[in-house]
Motif scaffolding. Sequence first.
Motif, PDB file in Angstrom:
ATOM      1  N   ARG A  20     110.046  53.822   4.298  1.00 33.23           N
ATOM      2  CA  ARG A  20     111.213  53.083   3.429  1.00 33.23           C
ATOM      3  C   ARG A  20     110.697  52.128   2.532  1.00 33.23           C
ATOM      4  NH1 ARG A  20     112.472  52.947   8.906  1.00 33.23           N
ATOM      5  NH2 ARG A  20     112.320  50.768   9.245  1.00 33.23           N
ATOM      6  N   ASP A  21     109.777  51.094   3.015  1.00 31.44           N
ATOM      7  CA  ASP A  21     108.979  50.340   2.170  1.00 31.44           C
ATOM      8  C   ASP A  21     108.462  50.853   0.870  1.00 31.44           C
ATOM      9  OD1 ASP A  21     109.845  48.334   3.849  1.00 31.44           O
ATOM     10  OD2 ASP A  21     107.801  48.084   4.716  1.00 31.44           O
ATOM     11  N   ARG A  22     107.598  51.845   1.114  1.00 33.30           N
ATOM     12  CA  ARG A  22     106.982  52.756  -0.021  1.00 33.30           C
ATOM     13  C   ARG A  22     108.053  53.555  -0.811  1.00 33.30           C
ATOM     14  NH1 ARG A  22     102.298  56.548   2.453  1.00 33.30           N
ATOM     15  NH2 ARG A  22     100.743  54.790   2.933  1.00 33.30           N
ATOM     16  N   LYS A  23     109.117  54.254  -0.275  1.00 30.12           N
ATOM     17  CA  LYS A  23     110.190  54.773  -1.041  1.00 30.12           C
ATOM     18  C   LYS A  23     110.726  53.723  -2.182  1.00 30.12           C
ATOM     19  CE  LYS A  23     114.051  57.786  -0.977  1.00 30.12           C
ATOM     20  NZ  LYS A  23     115.038  58.575   0.070  1.00 30.12           N
ATOM     21  N   ALA A  24     110.935  52.549  -1.740  1.00 27.47           N
ATOM     22  CA  ALA A  24     111.750  51.432  -2.455  1.00 27.47           C
ATOM     23  C   ALA A  24     110.798  50.992  -3.587  1.00 27.47           C
ATOM     24  CB  ALA A  24     112.024  50.359  -1.449  1.00 27.47           C
ATOM     25  N   GLU A  25     109.354  51.026  -3.302  1.00 20.45           N
ATOM     26  CA  GLU A  25     108.404  50.697  -4.448  1.00 20.45           C
ATOM     27  C   GLU A  25     107.889  51.626  -5.397  1.00 20.45           C
ATOM     28  OE1 GLU A  25     105.594  47.629  -3.968  1.00 20.45           O
ATOM     29  OE2 GLU A  25     106.822  46.442  -2.540  1.00 20.45           O
ATOM     30  N   TYR A  26     107.965  52.887  -4.931  1.00 22.28           N
ATOM     31  CA  TYR A  26     107.546  53.918  -5.819  1.00 22.28           C
ATOM     32  C   TYR A  26     108.317  53.739  -7.193  1.00 22.28           C
ATOM     33  CZ  TYR A  26     104.619  56.331  -2.288  1.00 22.28           C
ATOM     34  OH  TYR A  26     103.637  56.532  -1.266  1.00 22.28           O
ATOM     35  N   PRO A  27     107.594  54.224  -8.121  1.00 18.87           N
ATOM     36  CA  PRO A  27     108.423  54.481  -9.466  1.00 18.87           C
ATOM     37  C   PRO A  27     109.291  55.416  -9.279  1.00 18.87           C
ATOM     38  CG  PRO A  27     105.800  54.224 -10.007  1.00 18.87           C
ATOM     39  CD  PRO A  27     106.002  54.488  -8.343  1.00 18.87           C
ATOM     40  N   ALA A  28     110.054  55.879 -10.124  1.00 16.98           N
ATOM     41  CA  ALA A  28     111.092  56.762 -10.386  1.00 16.98           C
ATOM     42  C   ALA A  28     110.397  58.053 -10.396  1.00 16.98           C
ATOM     43  CB  ALA A  28     112.270  56.597 -11.317  1.00 16.98           C
ATOM     44  N   ILE A  29     110.785  59.383 -10.091  1.00 12.11           N
ATOM     45  CA  ILE A  29     110.252  60.347 -10.342  1.00 12.11           C
ATOM     46  C   ILE A  29     109.730  60.782 -11.750  1.00 12.11           C
ATOM     47  CG2 ILE A  29     112.006  61.808 -10.261  1.00 12.11           C
ATOM     48  CD1 ILE A  29     108.626  62.653  -8.780  1.00 12.11           C
ATOM     49  N   GLU A  30     110.810  60.418 -12.654  1.00 13.55           N
ATOM     50  CA  GLU A  30     110.505  60.521 -14.126  1.00 13.55           C
ATOM     51  C   GLU A  30     109.278  59.789 -14.505  1.00 13.55           C
ATOM     52  OE1 GLU A  30     113.464  59.543 -12.634  1.00 13.55           O
ATOM     53  OE2 GLU A  30     114.808  61.434 -13.154  1.00 13.55           O
ATOM     54  N   ASP A  31     109.218  58.637 -14.054  1.00 12.60           N
ATOM     55  CA  ASP A  31     108.063  57.591 -14.536  1.00 12.60           C
ATOM     56  C   ASP A  31     106.717  58.052 -13.955  1.00 12.60           C
ATOM     57  OD1 ASP A  31     109.889  56.025 -15.744  1.00 12.60           O
ATOM     58  OD2 ASP A  31     110.175  54.727 -14.197  1.00 12.60           O
ATOM     59  N   GLN A  32     106.688  58.842 -12.665  1.00  8.86           N
ATOM     60  CA  GLN A  32     105.506  59.419 -12.108  1.00  8.86           C
ATOM     61  C   GLN A  32     105.117  60.612 -12.799  1.00  8.86           C
ATOM     62  OE1 GLN A  32     105.305  59.667  -7.950  1.00  8.86           O
ATOM     63  NE2 GLN A  32     107.137  58.368  -7.828  1.00  8.86           N
ATOM     64  N   LEU A  33     106.064  61.493 -13.478  1.00  4.25           N
ATOM     65  CA  LEU A  33     105.784  62.606 -14.282  1.00  4.25           C
ATOM     66  C   LEU A  33     105.040  62.110 -15.575  1.00  4.25           C
ATOM     67  CD1 LEU A  33     108.947  64.825 -13.269  1.00  4.25           C
ATOM     68  CD2 LEU A  33     106.309  65.257 -12.588  1.00  4.25           C
ATOM     69  N   ASP A  34     105.763  61.111 -16.092  1.00  2.01           N
ATOM     70  CA  ASP A  34     105.402  60.545 -17.409  1.00  2.01           C
ATOM     71  C   ASP A  34     103.773  60.050 -17.257  1.00  2.01           C
ATOM     72  OD1 ASP A  34     105.987  60.072 -20.413  1.00  2.01           O
ATOM     73  OD2 ASP A  34     105.822  57.862 -19.744  1.00  2.01           O
ATOM     74  N   ASP A  35     103.801  59.365 -16.158  1.00  6.59           N
ATOM     75  CA  ASP A  35     102.504  58.950 -15.749  1.00  6.59           C
ATOM     76  C   ASP A  35     101.281  60.027 -15.835  1.00  6.59           C
ATOM     77  OD1 ASP A  35     100.329  57.113 -15.202  1.00  6.59           O
ATOM     78  OD2 ASP A  35     100.909  56.816 -13.153  1.00  6.59           O
ATOM     79  N   ILE A  36     101.616  61.230 -15.192  1.00 11.18           N
ATOM     80  CA  ILE A  36     100.775  62.183 -14.937  1.00 11.18           C
ATOM     81  C   ILE A  36     100.376  62.822 -16.323  1.00 11.18           C
ATOM     82  CG2 ILE A  36     100.486  64.545 -14.176  1.00 11.18           C
ATOM     83  CD1 ILE A  36     102.181  63.774 -11.608  1.00 11.18           C
ATOM     84  N   TYR A  37     101.704  62.892 -17.259  1.00 12.50           N
ATOM     85  CA  TYR A  37     101.296  63.647 -18.384  1.00 12.50           C
ATOM     86  C   TYR A  37     100.411  62.662 -19.381  1.00 12.50           C
ATOM     87  CZ  TYR A  37     102.319  65.152 -23.176  1.00 12.50           C
ATOM     88  OH  TYR A  37     102.480  65.780 -24.463  1.00 12.50           O
ATOM     89  N   HIS A  38     100.511  61.140 -19.183  1.00 10.10           N
ATOM     90  CA  HIS A  38      99.954  60.457 -20.377  1.00 10.10           C
ATOM     91  C   HIS A  38      98.515  60.093 -19.639  1.00 10.10           C
ATOM     92  CE1 HIS A  38     102.678  59.894 -23.442  1.00 10.10           C
ATOM     93  NE2 HIS A  38     103.727  59.871 -22.349  1.00 10.10           N
ATOM     94  N   ASN A  39      98.281  59.779 -17.959  1.00 12.42           N
ATOM     95  CA  ASN A  39      97.197  59.474 -17.577  1.00 12.42           C
ATOM     96  C   ASN A  39      96.368  60.219 -16.579  1.00 12.42           C
ATOM     97  OD1 ASN A  39      97.473  56.696 -18.796  1.00 12.42           O
ATOM     98  ND2 ASN A  39      99.102  56.621 -17.390  1.00 12.42           N
ATOM     99  N   GLY A  40      97.080  61.567 -16.419  1.00 11.03           N
ATOM    100  CA  GLY A  40      96.659  62.746 -15.683  1.00 11.03           C
ATOM    101  C   GLY A  40      96.602  62.407 -14.279  1.00 11.03           C
ATOM    102  N   ILE A  41      96.322  63.515 -13.387  1.00 10.39           N
ATOM    103  CA  ILE A  41      96.604  63.247 -11.884  1.00 10.39           C
ATOM    104  C   ILE A  41      95.714  61.989 -11.376  1.00 10.39           C
ATOM    105  CG2 ILE A  41      96.106  64.408  -9.868  1.00 10.39           C
ATOM    106  CD1 ILE A  41      98.310  65.394 -11.169  1.00 10.39           C
TER     107      ILE A  41
END
Length: 80
Positions: free
Chosen positions: A42-63
């Motif tokens: 529950r703590d992790r879920k509250a702090e993870y970036p939104a999935i859209e931001d995670q996908l953008d992070d992958i696009y710009h910075n790779g896996i």
Amino acid sequence: MAKKNVNGVLMDLTPEEEAQRIAREEQSAIEQADYDAKKYQRDRKAEYPAIEDQLDDIYHNGIDGWKATIKVTKDKYPKP
């Protein structure tokens, strides 16, 4: 022994009622332990970036860049 209120009169529980009460308490304890054990999720879920931001992070910075971002939260809330 536990009591029950019947029309304003306190009475002992029957053996069957007592067994049911104990079973409910045990089940409640199991459910509470399961809930407590998953606090890190529950703590992790509250702090993870939104999935859209995670996908953008992958696009710009790779896996590897994304993994580094996620690792911060995973390290902050480790599995027990």
